[in-house]
Design an enzyme around this catalytic site. Structure first.
Site, mmCIF file in Angstrom:
data_model
loop_
_atom_site.group_PDB
_atom_site.id
_atom_site.type_symbol
_atom_site.label_atom_id
_atom_site.label_comp_id
_atom_site.label_asym_id
_atom_site.label_seq_id
_atom_site.Cartn_x
_atom_site.Cartn_y
_atom_site.Cartn_z
ATOM 1 N N ASP A 153 102.687 55.705 -0.609
ATOM 2 C CA ASP A 153 102.736 57.155 -0.693
ATOM 3 C C ASP A 153 102.866 57.515 -2.176
ATOM 4 O OD1 ASP A 153 102.716 59.809 -0.086
ATOM 5 O OD2 ASP A 153 104.273 59.713 1.438
HETATM 6 C C1 BGC Z 1 102.849 62.788 1.370
HETATM 7 C C2 BGC Z 1 101.751 62.087 2.128
HETATM 8 C C3 BGC Z 1 100.402 62.499 1.611
HETATM 9 C C4 BGC Z 1 100.347 62.220 0.134
HETATM 10 C C5 BGC Z 1 99.013 62.550 -0.482
HETATM 11 C C6 BGC Z 1 102.670 62.685 -0.123
HETATM 12 O O1 BGC Z 1 103.560 63.517 -0.800
HETATM 13 O O2 BGC Z 1 104.092 62.242 1.744
HETATM 14 O O3 BGC Z 1 101.862 62.357 3.506
HETATM 15 O O4 BGC Z 1 99.401 61.814 2.300
HETATM 16 O O5 BGC Z 1 101.355 62.996 -0.506
HETATM 17 O O6 BGC Z 1 98.767 63.890 -0.515
#
Ligand code: BGC
Length: 736
Positions: A283
């Site tokens: 993430d």
């Molecule tokens: C979130 C994810 C997301 C990623 C990309 C993160 O802050 O936890 O769910 O896919 O950002 O946007």
């Protein structure tokens, strides 16, 4: 732009069966490419960077553009539209030494342009085909925008409504979560990833992110291995078995090791036990966040920990970019680990057909044809109406027959932006149908008077008097209340589960007029609204219903469509009951109101305000004749469990008939209920249907005390009913 014939093309020309989507062939091709790559180029494939979005559209920082040209970027996220992604693809394919195509990712969570209900709302439909269909359409629209990869489905089990990301998943139940996870992966990946109308799925957030302590986003998770494996992991496994090509690590610490550096999760369970052969992405910046977690002292050590645990791609932290080469030079990591990660990433690019044609997703003319098409809007409307849950309907307040004077009030009645919910892709507020538009379209604008009443969060109560005055002249009040879209989703935890601002005051003042009060609640989580559960004449949970939400609501309020949604989460009476879910373990001192020393609260019952699975229809469903045959069975046999459901009401209804089991004695204590199946039946007034479920020993399996998985002989209570608290049951016995 320099015309460039990639070395790879020359390589492929020598290979037979260029377009054969076959793993063995890909492996040989991937190995050929790997043998040509420098260490820097390999690490580049493991680097995922975000595009920014400026007023004129997407844009990439100049240093990122230079990195693409240097072969130091493997994937980009948040860059979309066919024109823009293809411009970037050209840089990668035509201006780098090896011409390896980029992968474009985006959070297409519940729609790209056509926005479907927030995933929790989709889950409330209990319609797996509709959920799969929504994912398919979202995928089509996103693929037309040049995307290859979606960061979905989110399969985190959420038992705590304080956690704002409850909105993004399928709710609290593992069995149902498995079904929804599979449906979403099927919708996203289709039959064959080589079809340019599919995307790579990315199941997230691995793992146990939803179990954050105190419901606070990003907070620590500390779970027994039994709970981890029985409650939180199965939807990930289900998604992977359905073919999910990629997986995203979670932000949280799990039992002392952050998920992004957790070898037990990423290697032992994911790769060795489940046989996952796709790639793992972190993430956002979660590699260096392991410094704050306190498991490593610097980014280099964080990168080494992540790689060693099994992370293939680094999202937005550039930790691999800056540190892997040196770690290899210092002998701290083995280049073989990098090769393994790059192999997995390149295989995904192969699976999409990007090595056959890196521009296959570059079809700008597709965008207009599919975005917000009539068919897509119709599908969004269909699942939106199915997602609405009727929680209360005193004196058949709903459906509204043909009212001449509706007062529409509340801060969510005409807010296009809030129909979208969070993570709404490239969805635009202007394309959304609000409840106001929906009611005006259905009943005629002259019959709907709109007075906002109050805002969502502000404490200004000046508008309440005008709403009350208008209510006195109305036949019926429809009040649209709840949370703004921004109040759920990431970084949107709450410590209260009430209506923000002065919304409750508005409702109480409206109630005092004595006019029938229909309340529509918008939110991405279960809210504790005890006053509404007693005082609203009708109560509808709308979640965030998406582009067509207003029309969907008008259909349900008018009775053009009978409500069929069911809660995928337990609704508490108060925050103090949280976490509350339908399937906890029993206690040695079950609640007894007469006995002080039993498991209960002094100030609130143990029971929820509305149980998991709950939802009314416009029919009146009666369950009779529950039986199970045979009542004693062995592992080779199937038990047939059946019940007769009759609609005794004057209107048709779609009932969601649910099967739960309780394992009375286990080598480890067992949950008080477990969902094992459901069926939806539509019954005309007076119609009866026998609903039958087949249950086998394997449906009763769990992770036993000795670490093996299977059912244990003994007694089981089988419940069939309209929700998780229905009492009717029969007892069966499993013999060895
Ligand atoms: C979130 C994810 C997301 C990623 C990309 C993160 O802050 O936890 O769910 O896919 O950002 O946007």
């Amino acid at each position: 732009m320099r015309r460039f014939i990639p070395i790879l093309l020359a390589l492929w020309l020598g290979l037979p069966g260029l377009v054969v989507a076959q793993a063995g062939l890909w492996d040989r091709q991937v190995d050929s490419i790997l043998s040509l790559m420098t260490l820097t180029e390999k690490i580049g494939q493991m680097n995922l960077l975000t595009s920014d979005w400026v007023q004129t559209g997407p844009s990439l920082r100049p240093s990122y553009l230079a990195d693409i040209q240097a072969g130091r970027v493997g994937a980009i996220f948040n860059a979309h539209t066919a024109d823009y992604t293809c411009e970037l693809q050209r840089l990668a394919v035509e201006e780098t030494r090896l011409g390896i195509p980029l992968l474009f990712g985006f959070d297409v969570v519940h729609g790209y342009k056509t926005i479907f209900p927030m995933p929790i709302g989709e889950a409330a439909s209990w319609d797996l085909a509709a959920i799969e269909g929504a994912a398919r359409i979202s995928t089509r629209e996103a693929a037309a925008a040049g995307l290859h990869w979606t960061f979905a489905p989110m399969v985190d089990i959420a038992r705590d409504p304080r956690w704002g990301r409850m909105a993004e998943g399928a709710g609290e139940d593992t069995w149902y979560g498995n079904e929804v996870a599979r449906a979403r992966v099927r919708g996203i990946q289709g039959q064959d990833l080589a079809d340019p109308q599919t995307l790579l799925a990315c199941v997230k957030h691995y793992a146990a992110y939803g179990a954050a302590q105190a419901g606070r986003d990003y907070h620590t998770t500390d779970l027994s291995e039994q709970t981890l494996r029985e409650v939180y992991l199965p939807p990930f496994q289900a998604a992977i078995e359905a073919g999910a090509a990629t997986i995203m690590t979670a932000f949280n610490d799990l039992n002392g090791i952050p998920a992004t550096g957790n070898r037990f999760l990423l290697d032992q369970i994911l790769r060795q036990e489940w046989g996952f052969d796709g790639f793992v992405v972190t993430d956002y910046s979660s590699i260096p966040e392991m410094i704050q977690h306190g498991i490593v002292g610097d980014t280099a050590a964080a990168a080494a920990l992540a790689l060693d645990a099994g992370v293939d791609m680094d999202m937005q932290a550039s930790a691999y970019y800056y540190h892997l080469a040196r770690l290899v030079a210092e002998g701290k990591i083995d280049e073989g680990q990098i090769d393994a990660a790059v192999r997995r990433i390149l295989r995904a690019k192969y699976a999409l057909g990007l090595f056959d044609d890196p521009y296959r997703y570059c079809q700008p003319n597709q965008e207009a044809a599919v975005w917000l098409s009539d068919a897509h809007r119709a599908a969004a409307r269909d699942i939106a109406r199915k997602s609405l849950v009727l929680l209360r309907n005193q004196g058949a307040t709903l459906p509204l027959r043909s009212p001449d004077r509706i007062l529409l009030t509340g801060p969510l009645a005409d807010s296009q932006r809030d129909m979208l919910g969070s993570w709404s892709g490239a969805g635009e507020a202007e394309s959304c149908v609000t409840l106001k538009t929906g009611l005006e379209t259905r009943f005629g604008a002259e019959k709907v008077r709109f007075v906002p009443g109050c805002g969502i969060e502000d404490g200004d109560d000046q508008g309440i008097a005008a709403a009350v005055r208008a209510a006195r002249r109305a036949e019926v009040i429809v009040a649209a209340v709840g949370e703004s879209a921004a109040m759920s989703g990431e970084a949107a935890s709450r410590s209260e589960l009430d209506l923000p601002g002065v919304q409750l005051e508005l409702l109480q003042a409206l109630k005092a007029t004595g006019k029938p009060l229909v309340v529509v609640v918008f939110s991405g989580r279960a809210l504790a609204l005890p006053w509404l559960a007693e005082q609203a004449d009708a109560l509808v949970m709308a979640w965030f219903p998406g582009t067509e939400g207003g029309h969907a609501l008008a259909e349900v309020l008018s009775g053009d469509y009978g409500p069929s949604g069911r809660l995928p989460v337990t609704v508490p009476r108060s925050v103090g009951q949280v976490p509350i879910f339908y399937n906890p373990k029993a206690t040695g001192r079950p609640m007894d109101p007469q006995q002080k020393y039993t498991s209960k609260y002094l100030d609130v019952p143990n029971t929820p305000l509305f149980p998991f699975g709950y939802g009314l229809t416009y029919g009146e469903m009666v369950y009779e004749g529950l039986q199970a045959e045979p009542s004693v069975f062995d592992p080779s046999q199937t038990v047939t469990v059946s019940v007769t459901v009759t609609n005794r009401g004057p209107q048709a209804g779609t009932e969601t008939v649910q099967l739960y089991v309780r394992d009375l004695v286990g080598s480890l204590t067992r949950p008080v209920r477990e969902l094992k199946g459901f069926q939806q039946v539509t019954l005309a007034p007076g119609e009866s249907r026998v609903v039958t479920f087949a249950l086998r020993a394997e449906d009763l399996a769990f992770l036993r005390r000795d670490g093996t998985y299977g059912a244990e002989p003994g007694h089981f209570d089988l419940f069939i009913g309209p929700h998780a608290e229905s009492a009717e049951h029969v007892r069966v016995k499993l013999v060895p």
